[in-house]
Design an enzyme around this catalytic site. Sequence first.
Site, PDB file in Angstrom:
ATOM      1  N   HIS A 190       0.812  -1.210   0.000  1.00 38.07           N
ATOM      2  CA  HIS A 190       0.000   0.000   0.000  1.00 38.07           C
ATOM      3  C   HIS A 190       0.853   1.272   0.000  1.00 38.07           C
ATOM      4  O   HIS A 190       1.589   1.540   0.954  1.00 38.07           O
ATOM      5  CB  HIS A 190      -0.908  -0.026   1.233  1.00 38.07           C
ATOM      6  CG  HIS A 190      -1.933   1.056   1.245  1.00 38.07           C
ATOM      7  ND1 HIS A 190      -1.655   2.352   1.628  1.00 38.07           N
ATOM      8  CD2 HIS A 190      -3.242   1.042   0.887  1.00 38.07           C
ATOM      9  CE1 HIS A 190      -2.748   3.077   1.519  1.00 38.07           C
ATOM     10  NE2 HIS A 190      -3.730   2.314   1.083  1.00 38.07           N
ATOM     11  N   ASP A 191       0.780   2.015  -1.105  1.00 32.87           N
ATOM     12  CA  ASP A 191       1.364   3.357  -1.208  1.00 32.87           C
ATOM     13  C   ASP A 191       2.849   3.408  -0.872  1.00 32.87           C
ATOM     14  O   ASP A 191       3.304   4.312  -0.147  1.00 32.87           O
ATOM     15  CB  ASP A 191       0.602   4.337  -0.314  1.00 32.87           C
ATOM     16  CG  ASP A 191      -0.773   4.680  -0.875  1.00 32.87           C
ATOM     17  OD1 ASP A 191      -1.160   4.084  -1.890  1.00 32.87           O
ATOM     18  OD2 ASP A 191      -1.456   5.528  -0.281  1.00 32.87           O
TER      19      ASP A 191
ATOM     20  N   LYS B 198      -5.934   4.496  -6.701  1.00 39.81           N
ATOM     21  CA  LYS B 198      -7.026   4.859  -5.819  1.00 39.81           C
ATOM     22  C   LYS B 198      -7.145   6.366  -5.652  1.00 39.81           C
ATOM     23  O   LYS B 198      -6.203   7.106  -5.937  1.00 39.81           O
ATOM     24  CB  LYS B 198      -6.843   4.189  -4.454  1.00 39.81           C
ATOM     25  CG  LYS B 198      -5.579   4.563  -3.727  1.00 39.81           C
ATOM     26  CD  LYS B 198      -5.305   3.610  -2.580  1.00 39.81           C
ATOM     27  CE  LYS B 198      -4.133   4.075  -1.736  1.00 39.81           C
ATOM     28  NZ  LYS B 198      -4.401   5.297  -0.977  1.00 39.81           N
TER      29      LYS B 198
ATOM     30  N   GLY C 151      -4.342   4.770   5.137  1.00 37.73           N
ATOM     31  CA  GLY C 151      -4.699   3.791   4.125  1.00 37.73           C
ATOM     32  C   GLY C 151      -4.732   2.354   4.598  1.00 37.73           C
ATOM     33  O   GLY C 151      -5.592   1.573   4.186  1.00 37.73           O
TER      34      GLY C 151
END
Length: 206
Positions: free
Chosen positions: A37-38, A121, A154
């Site tokens: 994630h990210d 996203k 997130g």
Amino acid sequence: MATFKAEVEDYDASDLVELAGGPDWTPDPTRVAILVHDMQPYYLDVLAAQVRSRLLSEVSALLKRAVDLGVPILGSGPRPATEPVQRGLLGSMWGLGPDPRQAEETALDELVSPDVVWVKKRSYSAFFATDLAEELRRRGRDQLIVAGVFATAGVLATSYDAFARDIQCFVGVESTADYTKRQHAVALTLISALTGRVQPTASLLS
């Protein structure tokens, strides 16, 4: 360079292993996928240097085990915007966000692979306005390991959305990070209490 600022501190995530807990679930290599994630430099470079270094090491080791076991790897990143309004409320809180080049960068060599599926996203959760749920269904996966940043944003939001979709969510203590130790601890505590299982990263695919 990031378009937002945050007060950060150096801390060792291994100090938070005592927060492990949650439902009695076990990651199954035939059922689980990993979401990174990210993990763009745009976000990671905001962290304290040692936090960033330790996080990269932990996630890299996790991905290598995933490859060995044939576990699918997915990555998330932001949709670039030319005006803050295109980011919705994220724009008013965090600014314009990464430009198109920054949004495509990754801090991990393991993610530079045609086998990695990316979702773009426009909010905290990697499920929001993406086809992440569909990608998991296509692979017959109903478990998800979430690694990356930021734990209280997130990672936490994605765990709530996974729970709402009956997807068992797992979060490794050392393979996630946040601006401060306290914020990281808050996220892990909420996840283990409400949305998923928190455990030491080394035990996720042991």
